[in-house]
Design a protein around this motif. Structure first.
Motif, PDB file in Angstrom:
ATOM      1  N   ARG A 193       0.817  -1.215   0.000  1.00  0.00           N
ATOM      2  CA  ARG A 193       0.000   0.000   0.000  1.00  0.00           C
ATOM      3  C   ARG A 193       0.853   1.268   0.000  1.00  0.00           C
ATOM      4  O   ARG A 193       0.385   2.328  -0.392  1.00  0.00           O
ATOM      5  CB  ARG A 193      -0.910  -0.007   1.227  1.00  0.00           C
ATOM      6  N   TYR A 194       2.112   1.136   0.430  1.00  0.00           N
ATOM      7  CA  TYR A 194       2.978   2.314   0.558  1.00  0.00           C
ATOM      8  C   TYR A 194       3.498   2.819  -0.792  1.00  0.00           C
ATOM      9  O   TYR A 194       4.171   3.843  -0.854  1.00  0.00           O
ATOM     10  CB  TYR A 194       4.144   1.999   1.500  1.00  0.00           C
ATOM     11  N   GLU A 196       1.349   3.487  -3.237  1.00  0.00           N
ATOM     12  CA  GLU A 196       0.151   4.017  -3.886  1.00  0.00           C
ATOM     13  C   GLU A 196       0.434   5.278  -4.695  1.00  0.00           C
ATOM     14  O   GLU A 196      -0.078   5.451  -5.804  1.00  0.00           O
ATOM     15  CB  GLU A 196      -0.930   4.292  -2.849  1.00  0.00           C
ATOM     16  N   ASP A 197       1.245   6.184  -4.157  1.00  0.00           N
ATOM     17  CA  ASP A 197       1.557   7.423  -4.885  1.00  0.00           C
ATOM     18  C   ASP A 197       2.276   7.110  -6.203  1.00  0.00           C
ATOM     19  O   ASP A 197       1.994   7.721  -7.245  1.00  0.00           O
ATOM     20  CB  ASP A 197       2.420   8.347  -4.028  1.00  0.00           C
ATOM     21  N   LYS A 199       2.035   4.347  -7.868  1.00  0.00           N
ATOM     22  CA  LYS A 199       1.049   3.713  -8.752  1.00  0.00           C
ATOM     23  C   LYS A 199       0.218   4.765  -9.484  1.00  0.00           C
ATOM     24  O   LYS A 199      -0.024   4.651 -10.691  1.00  0.00           O
ATOM     25  CB  LYS A 199       0.135   2.799  -7.934  1.00  0.00           C
ATOM     26  N   ILE A 200      -0.216   5.794  -8.772  1.00  0.00           N
ATOM     27  CA  ILE A 200      -1.045   6.845  -9.375  1.00  0.00           C
ATOM     28  C   ILE A 200      -0.269   7.565 -10.474  1.00  0.00           C
ATOM     29  O   ILE A 200      -0.780   7.797 -11.575  1.00  0.00           O
ATOM     30  CB  ILE A 200      -1.528   7.841  -8.298  1.00  0.00           C
ATOM     31  N   SER A 203       0.205   5.204 -13.430  1.00  0.00           N
ATOM     32  CA  SER A 203      -1.046   5.039 -14.151  1.00  0.00           C
ATOM     33  C   SER A 203      -1.293   6.199 -15.110  1.00  0.00           C
ATOM     34  O   SER A 203      -1.744   6.009 -16.241  1.00  0.00           O
ATOM     35  CB  SER A 203      -2.207   4.911 -13.162  1.00  0.00           C
ATOM     36  N   SER A 237      -0.382  -1.074 -13.778  1.00  0.00           N
ATOM     37  CA  SER A 237      -0.358  -0.093 -12.681  1.00  0.00           C
ATOM     38  C   SER A 237      -0.525  -0.777 -11.325  1.00  0.00           C
ATOM     39  O   SER A 237       0.215  -0.508 -10.382  1.00  0.00           O
ATOM     40  CB  SER A 237      -1.458   0.947 -12.878  1.00  0.00           C
ATOM     41  N   ASP A 238      -1.528  -1.674 -11.245  1.00  0.00           N
ATOM     42  CA  ASP A 238      -1.815  -2.332  -9.971  1.00  0.00           C
ATOM     43  C   ASP A 238      -0.662  -3.190  -9.489  1.00  0.00           C
ATOM     44  O   ASP A 238      -0.520  -3.441  -8.281  1.00  0.00           O
ATOM     45  CB  ASP A 238      -3.072  -3.202 -10.104  1.00  0.00           C
ATOM     46  N   THR A 241       1.431  -2.016  -6.468  1.00  0.00           N
ATOM     47  CA  THR A 241       0.957  -2.107  -5.075  1.00  0.00           C
ATOM     48  C   THR A 241       0.456  -3.496  -4.699  1.00  0.00           C
ATOM     49  O   THR A 241       0.353  -3.812  -3.516  1.00  0.00           O
ATOM     50  CB  THR A 241      -0.192  -1.101  -4.837  1.00  0.00           C
ATOM     51  N   SER A 242       0.127  -4.331  -5.668  1.00  0.00           N
ATOM     52  CA  SER A 242      -0.458  -5.636  -5.344  1.00  0.00           C
ATOM     53  C   SER A 242       0.615  -6.694  -5.124  1.00  0.00           C
ATOM     54  O   SER A 242       1.783  -6.519  -5.473  1.00  0.00           O
ATOM     55  CB  SER A 242      -1.387  -6.078  -6.474  1.00  0.00           C
TER      56      SER A 242
END
Length: 774
Positions: A193-194, A196-197, A199-200, A203, A237-238, A241-242
């Motif tokens: 989850r860390y 996430e930025d 990933k955005i 994306s 993209s996912d 974080t995944s």
């Protein structure tokens, strides 16, 4: 086969040795994108940067890619599945043709830069505990801020989170029975989850790119299932974080049967993980929703049918279209669809056309007929610079009846530029040039089977010519080439065990050089002949038989596959597209033609032996004039024997200049021996002069001369007329909206749908009969 690519952690100084020199063009492209020497980084790493994320990931991507390209080059075999561990997934996407080498490197470079900015995080490999046990330890230990990053094997799992949490958890996991707890040398909490930025931002970055549908099944890290075309960007993209579902990804592949899984890239980490999974886990047997669907289907009449059909038939014909034709053929040529576009002379099958087709899972052939050697070399160079080495393309080689030296020079260029596949047409006998092309580079793989480095797809319309290409080269030709030093002794020996052509394409009703045959008659005969020859020579590899000619509608495509075609090849419909290298005036005429608007006329290239081609006749004088010249050639032994009225008409209307002027121009182009022969043989001289009209008519069509429009020679078949009627009233009615790759895929998709409806109706009818009778 499945190829799997390693990710971060597999890098080492010296990786890629020999690959950078083998792929100099790609290495230079990588240097330009990265701004530094990738070869120096991987082989020398003088500044110890190879371990830094922003350098590690691009370096691994390049080495993985070059290793894959070399493997394909050496074996000629493509895998059925690809997967990559974390960063390695981008190499899997590259291998599947979703993007090209440069695009992938740009994306990986950006991804690496994003991930290198992550700080304050940590990761640890927990060895000896199951996933369920790890989840219990995390929950009971109060480590809610730690995520599962990689499920590498049933007993090797990586966790990711804040650095202090990762360090604090060490003693807790050891107390819980972990055999080992290894804190990894990373600066970020990757796959958690860390990120996430990152990933955005990632994306947003990849929105600018267009991605192709996969040509090979790619197993996703995120889902451990095949990538879907509609989810490519989301999965990419996912993935940041995944969790990396590596254990289930390999289990999924194991569930597909006896699949050989090979690591492609540096180190042995991924290969080791695969072996562990095979020991510790069972195959994952999945009834894929992409392939199986149990809903009731609706047939063409709108009534319900309870038969179970593949889901893609209901949801989208794209997947069904991929199933048409021979799987082995598609794999050998790295195609998504069993669809080829034939090479049209004078470069009408242009370099732009070939690139378009390659990027969409199909293959085209550069039309070299009557092009200069320099032009052929330049066009091949352009194609090779704009396509990755794994993307499919070929070059056409048309038999040059009057000048075999030209054929020999073209083959020299093909070998020089590394062309691995050619389409040959109009051959009545084998020539030293094409035999040399076929035999050069013959080798044996590890199992002792002979591999043809250079593949030939032979277009034929007569059984005896098909037999010639399906058989090994005769000993006389082999010995001749061996004596001339054009092949090696090993190649000469292996030549006795392989067919001249790898595949045969049966031409019937085409616009080019053929014998006016009918597919319904020719295909069964050719397939039976193929089976007999396979048995006679005990070939280990199947000769595939494709269909060409008259293919311009989905129904024609479907009929070809029903007849048993392993692939199809289209021609005329591609001439009326944006990418075709012919004048817009010709395309305007072609888009208006119907099925009755063609005629068979003498061929300029094979004038003296009565060869024929199919041409457009609507609004043109060329067909009548070509036929007239051939009749005169048959009737008279010299131009002087023709009556004055006819001679004047031909000079004024056809050539628009005198025979003497035509011959004077010819003499400037002909070799000395041709001039001497024409001076001593009046009929030969007449033939050369008459042939000039055919050449002139070709030039007019290519250039689009308005003044001489009636003399255009436009080779095409009635298939284009059928296509025009099929697309009438749609955007494709205008040739300016026709792109060669798009119409090919539309035809394949609609053919699949046509077959689905046909079989659905047949099944329903049979069920009704059974109910009635029993």
């Amino acid at each position: 086969m499945a190829y799997v690519f390693p990710g971060q952690g597999s890098q080492h100084r010296g990786m890629g040795e020999g690959l950078f020199d083998a792929f100099k063009d790609l290495t230079l492209k990588a240097d330009k994108i990265l701004g530094y020497s990738i070869k120096e980084l991987c082989l020398e790493d003088k500044e110890n940067k190879l371990g830094q994320t922003q350098y590690t990931q691009p370096a691994l991507y390049v080495v993985n890619a070059l290793t894959y390209f070399k493997l394909i080059e050496d074996t000629g075999k493509y895998p059925d599945f690809v997967a990559g561990h974390s960063l390695g997934e981008f190499n899997a996407l590259l291998a599947a043709g979703i993007f090209d080498f440069e695009t992938g490197l740009e994306i990986v470079k950006y991804r690496a830069e994003l991930m290198s900015t992550a700080v304050g995080g940590g990761m640890a490999a927990v060895i000896g505990l199951s996933l369920d046990k790890i989840k219990v330890v995390l929950k009971e230990g109060g480590f809610e801020r730690i995520d599962i990053a990689n499920i590498n094997t049933p007993s090797q799992i990586v966790i990711s989170g804040l650095k202090e949490d990762i360090e604090r958890a060490k003693s807790v996991f050891e107390a819980a029975g972990a055999k080992n707890y290894v804190i990894l040398k990373v600066s970020g909490a990757f796959h958690s989850r860390y990120m996430e930025d990152s990933k955005i931002l990632f994306s947003e970055y990849i929105k600018q790119f267009h991605f192709n549908p996969p040509k090979i099944i790619v197993i996703s890290n995120k889902t451990s299932r095949p990538y879907k075309t509609t989810e490519i960007k989301e999965n990419m993209s996912d993935q940041i974080t995944s969790s990396v579902m590596w254990n289930d990804s390999i289990r999924y592949i194991m569930g597909k049967g006896d699949v050989k899984i090979t690591q492609v890239g540096p180190g042995t980490v991924v290969a080791g993980l695969v072996q562990s999974i095979k020991r510790e886990a069972v195959p994952l047997i999945v009834e894929d929703e992409e392939y199986i669907d149990n809903k009731a289907k609706t047939d063409i009449s709108g009534e319900q049918c309870d038969q179970n059909y593949p889901a893609e038939v209901e949801n989208t014909s794209l997947l069904a279209a991929q199933f048409l034709g021979c799987d082995e053929f598609k794999k050998d040529y790295n195609l998504k669809y069993a669809y080829l576009a034939g090479g049209m002379y004078r470069g009408i099958s242009s370099k732009e056309m070939i690139i378009k087709l390659a990027r969409n899972g199909t293959m085209g052939f550069l039309g070299t007929g009557e092009l200069s050697i320099d032009k052929i070399r330049d066009d091949i160079g352009y194609i090779q610079r704009n396509l990755a080495s794994y993307e499919p393309y070929g070059v056409n080689l048309t038999y040059n009846y009057s000048n075999p030296d030209v054929e020999d020079k073209i083959v020299g260029v093909l070998l020089e530029t590394g062309i691995k596949c050619i389409e040959v047409s109009a051959y009545m006998s084998l020539t030293p040039a094409i035999v040399r092309y076929k035999l050069e580079g013959l080798k044996k793989d590890n199992s002792g089977e002979i591999i043809s480095t250079n593949r030939i797809i032979a277009k034929v319309s007569r059984p005896e010519i098909a037999e010639m290409f399906m058989s090994p080269v005769n000993e006389y030709m082999i010995n001749k080439l061996l004596a001339e030093g054009k092949i090696t002794a090993k190649e000469a020996e292996m030549a006795k065990e392989v067919p001249m052509a790898d595949d045969i394409c049966v031409e019937a009703g085409a616009g080019w050089y053929m014998d006016c045959g009918v597919s319904y008659s020719l295909m069964p005969v050719m397939l039976k002949l193929r089976d007999e020859i396979m048995k006679k020579y005990n070939y280990h590899k199947k000769i595939r038989v494709g269909a060409a000619g008259g293919i311009g509608t989905p129904e024609a495509v479907a009929a070809a596959f029903v007849l048993g075609a392993d692939f199809i090849l289209t021609g005329s419909i591609n001439q009326c597209t944006v990418e075709a290298k012919i004048s817009s005036q010709v395309k305007d005429m072609l888009q208006k033609m119907n099925v009755q608007d063609t005629e068979y006329v003498p061929s300029g290239d094979t004038f003296e032996i009565g060869g024929k081609v199919q041409v457009l006749k609507k609004g043109l004088f060329f067909p009548a004039r070509a036929t007239k010249l051939y009749e005169l050639y048959r009737m008279y032994n010299s131009i002087e024997e023709i009556n004055e009225t006819t001679k004047r008409q031909i000079q004024d209307k056809y050539f628009k200049r005198s025979f003497n002027d035509v011959y004077r121009e010819l003499k400037e182009l002909l070799p000395e021996q041709e001039i001497k022969r024409s001076e001593n043989d009046p009929k030969y001289k007449m033939k050369l002069i008459f042939k000039c009209y055919f050449k002139h008519a070709e030039d007019l069509a290519i250039s689009g001369s308005e003044e001489n429009r009636v003399d255009y020679q436009i080779l095409c078949s009635s298939a284009l007329g059928a296509f025009n009627q099929w697309v009438k009233g749609t955007d494709l009615e205008d040739w300016k909206n026709r792109h060669v790759d798009e119409i090919g895929i539309i035809l394949m998709k609609e053919a699949a749908e046509s077959l689905r409806k046909c079989f659905s109706k047949m099944v329903k009818t049979n069920e009704c009969i059974l109910r009635r009778d029993y």
